[in-house]
Every structure is written in structure tokens, then in C-alpha cells.
Design a protein around this motif. Structure first.
Motif, mmCIF file in Angstrom:
data_model
loop_
_atom_site.group_PDB
_atom_site.id
_atom_site.type_symbol
_atom_site.label_atom_id
_atom_site.label_comp_id
_atom_site.label_asym_id
_atom_site.label_seq_id
_atom_site.Cartn_x
_atom_site.Cartn_y
_atom_site.Cartn_z
ATOM 1 N N ILE A 2 0.015 12.577 27.251
ATOM 2 C CA ILE A 2 1.401 13.059 27.219
ATOM 3 C C ILE A 2 2.130 12.485 28.432
ATOM 4 C CG2 ILE A 2 2.888 15.119 27.450
ATOM 5 C CD1 ILE A 2 1.472 15.246 24.854
ATOM 6 N N THR A 3 3.297 11.918 28.197
ATOM 7 C CA THR A 3 4.081 11.408 29.326
ATOM 8 C C THR A 3 5.263 12.339 29.592
ATOM 9 O OG1 THR A 3 3.409 9.151 28.867
ATOM 10 C CG2 THR A 3 5.386 9.424 30.209
ATOM 11 N N GLY A 62 11.166 7.873 23.380
ATOM 12 C CA GLY A 62 9.777 8.258 23.153
ATOM 13 C C GLY A 62 8.801 7.666 24.163
ATOM 14 N N ASP A 65 7.294 11.811 26.388
ATOM 15 C CA ASP A 65 7.252 12.802 25.302
ATOM 16 C C ASP A 65 8.118 14.004 25.621
ATOM 17 O OD1 ASP A 65 5.134 11.502 23.669
ATOM 18 O OD2 ASP A 65 3.977 11.792 25.511
ATOM 19 N N SER A 182 12.375 17.429 24.769
ATOM 20 C CA SER A 182 11.268 16.744 24.114
ATOM 21 C C SER A 182 11.772 15.682 23.143
ATOM 22 C CB SER A 182 10.426 17.790 23.368
ATOM 23 O OG SER A 182 9.835 17.247 22.229
ATOM 24 N N ASN A 183 10.957 14.650 23.001
ATOM 25 C CA ASN A 183 11.217 13.644 21.973
ATOM 26 C C ASN A 183 10.942 14.308 20.614
ATOM 27 O OD1 ASN A 183 9.624 11.508 20.120
ATOM 28 N ND2 ASN A 183 11.284 10.495 21.220
ATOM 29 N N SER A 186 7.505 13.172 19.075
ATOM 30 C CA SER A 186 6.368 13.657 19.890
ATOM 31 C C SER A 186 6.054 15.119 19.598
ATOM 32 C CB SER A 186 6.677 13.520 21.383
ATOM 33 O OG SER A 186 6.826 12.181 21.733
ATOM 34 N N THR A 189 3.976 14.865 16.436
ATOM 35 C CA THR A 189 2.684 14.170 16.520
ATOM 36 C C THR A 189 1.793 14.705 17.645
ATOM 37 O OG1 THR A 189 3.707 12.485 17.896
ATOM 38 C CG2 THR A 189 3.605 12.033 15.535
ATOM 39 N N LYS A 190 2.399 15.245 18.681
ATOM 40 C CA LYS A 190 1.595 15.750 19.798
ATOM 41 C C LYS A 190 1.830 17.248 19.998
ATOM 42 C CE LYS A 190 1.766 11.274 22.102
ATOM 43 N NZ LYS A 190 2.136 10.523 23.304
ATOM 44 N N ILE A 194 1.822 19.826 23.144
ATOM 45 C CA ILE A 194 3.142 20.195 23.683
ATOM 46 C C ILE A 194 3.463 21.675 23.443
ATOM 47 C CG2 ILE A 194 5.639 19.762 23.568
ATOM 48 C CD1 ILE A 194 4.988 16.819 22.944
#
Ligand code: PRP
Length: 207
Positions: A2-3, A62, A65, A182-183, A186, A189-190, A194
């Protein structure tokens, strides 16, 4: 992986404290350096340290994230991202300020000095006011003081900068505080990483 995009400066420090309470430890963040990409101790999180106004851009594309930035930046940049949480710190106000003893009602084209060009344009458009925007990058309080502008649109925190330059809040545009963003992709998908993190952050700030 995660960024997280953090706004360099005032907002980052508190964000790091909150993240630590959620178990994300980052020794690199606490060591003074000029590194722009940092890793947390577990290696699961990347941090990128960016200019506050750029946080929404990194998140929209993106390459980050999630991110933390002020509501002022979100309003100004108006990017296609999710605002997930009000982090309830970094509180201040976006205001129109100027000399309290001057009557601006009859000026045909009001000159507005600001770094918040889009916010100012939208605000005065709604009020059907003709304006000329003078874009500055900081210290906008100088505008009225040296006759560059009639008013300014800027952040007011303690009010000291205005007071010391004999200016006053004329109108309040919006309250401001730090926000978690947040994106959009993301979050899908994450989401397994998150969403629990967002839940933890929410718990920490409401404690
Ligand atoms: C911000 C803002 C005001 C000041 C307000 O400036 O633009 O100048 O803080 O704070 P106060 O109400 O507590 O006095 P910043 O320090 O971010 O620098 P800048 O002027 O370069 O934008």
C-alpha cells in the motif's frame, strides 16, 4: 503493498502518529532525511512525501492508494478520489479577508489575491461577483497591504497573520481539517487492507 501519500509539513507528523497507533511503524519517517519514498518496518507500506497540493493528484493517478491532505487542497484540486475520513486535526478556516473598515460592495471588479484560485473563482461566481484573481504562492496577506488586491482568500488558523497585518475575516468560505483520501480503484482491489486500516484510524481519532 500500500502506498500512502503524505503532505510534507504540518499534517504529516500527526498522520504518522495516528498510523503508528494502528501498528504501522516507520523508523525511516522519524529519521530526518531527504528521502521521498520511505518504507515502513514491515515492508507492506510505502510512504511518499509530497507537496500538500499534490496529494490528490498522486492518489487520483493511483500511484498512491491513500493519502492525507487538507480539505482546502481537496476543494482546490477537485480530483476524482474518495474522501474517506475527517481526521479532525489541522483545523482552520478558508476565508475571505481584507480591511474591515473598507466597503467592498460597490467595487465593480474585486481584486482577489490567493493561492486558492479555483475555490475563490467558484465562491465569488456563486455570489455573482466580478473578480480578478491574482495568483500568489504564499504570504498573500501582503496583497491588500501593498495595494495589489482588495481582498484575499486564504487559510486562517490562529488569526495572528491577519491581525498583525491589520486584516480581518470578512466572510467564511469553509471549515478545513485533515482528510484521509483514497484512490477509487485501490479501495476495491486493496480493500482487504485499506478498509481495516480506515476502521482503525476512525477508532483512534474518536478516542
Ligand atoms: C498559512 C496561511 C496564512 C497563515 C495563517 O500560511 O496562508 O498565511 O498560515 O495562520 P494564522 O491564522 O495562524 O496566522 P503558511 O504558514 O502555510 O505559509 P504561506 O503564507 O507561505 O502559505
Amino acid at each position: 503493498m500500500i502506498t500512502i501519500a503524505l503532505a510534507k509539513g504540518r499534517l504529516a507528523e500527526k498522520a504518522v502518529e495516528i498510523l503508528e497507533e494502528c501498528g504501522i511503524m516507520c523508523d525511516e519517517l522519524k529519521t530526518p532525511s531527504r528521502k521521498l519514498i520511505l518504507k515502513d518496518n514491515s515492508g507492506l507500506y510505502n510512504f511518499i512525501m509530497v507537496k500538500p497540493a499534490d496529494v490528490p493528484t498522486y492518489v487520483e493517478y493511483g500511484v498512491a492508494d491513500i493519502g492525507v491532505c487538507g480539505k482546502d487542497t481537496l476543494l482546490e484540486e477537485d480530483k476524482n478520489i474518495y474522501e474517506l475520513l475527517d481526521l479532525k486535526y489541522g483545523a482552520c478556516r478558508l476565508c475571505v479577508a481584507g480591511y474591515a473598515d473598507r466597503d467592498f460592495r460597490f467595487i465593480d471588479t474585486l481584486r482577489v489575491a490567493t493561492k486558492f484560485v479555483n475555490i475563490a473563482r467558484k465562491y465569488f461566481h456563486k455570489k455573482q461577483r466580478n473578480i480578478e484573481i491574482i495568483k500568489l504562492s504564499g504570504s498573500v496577506e501582503l496583497g491588500p497591504a501593498i495595494g495589489l488586491s482588495d481582498v484575499i482568500v486564504d487559510i486562517v488558523e490562529s488569526g495572528k497573520t491577519l491581525a498583525e497585518n491589520n486584516l480581518s475575516v470578512l466572510e467564511e468560505i469553509a471549515p478545513v481539517s485533515a482528510r484521509l483520501v483514497s484512490n477509487k480503484v485501490s479501495l476495491k482491489t486493496k480493500g482487504d487492507i485499506i478498509r481495516p486500516l480506515v476502521a482503525c484510524i476512525k477508532e483512534v481519532i474518536n478516542r
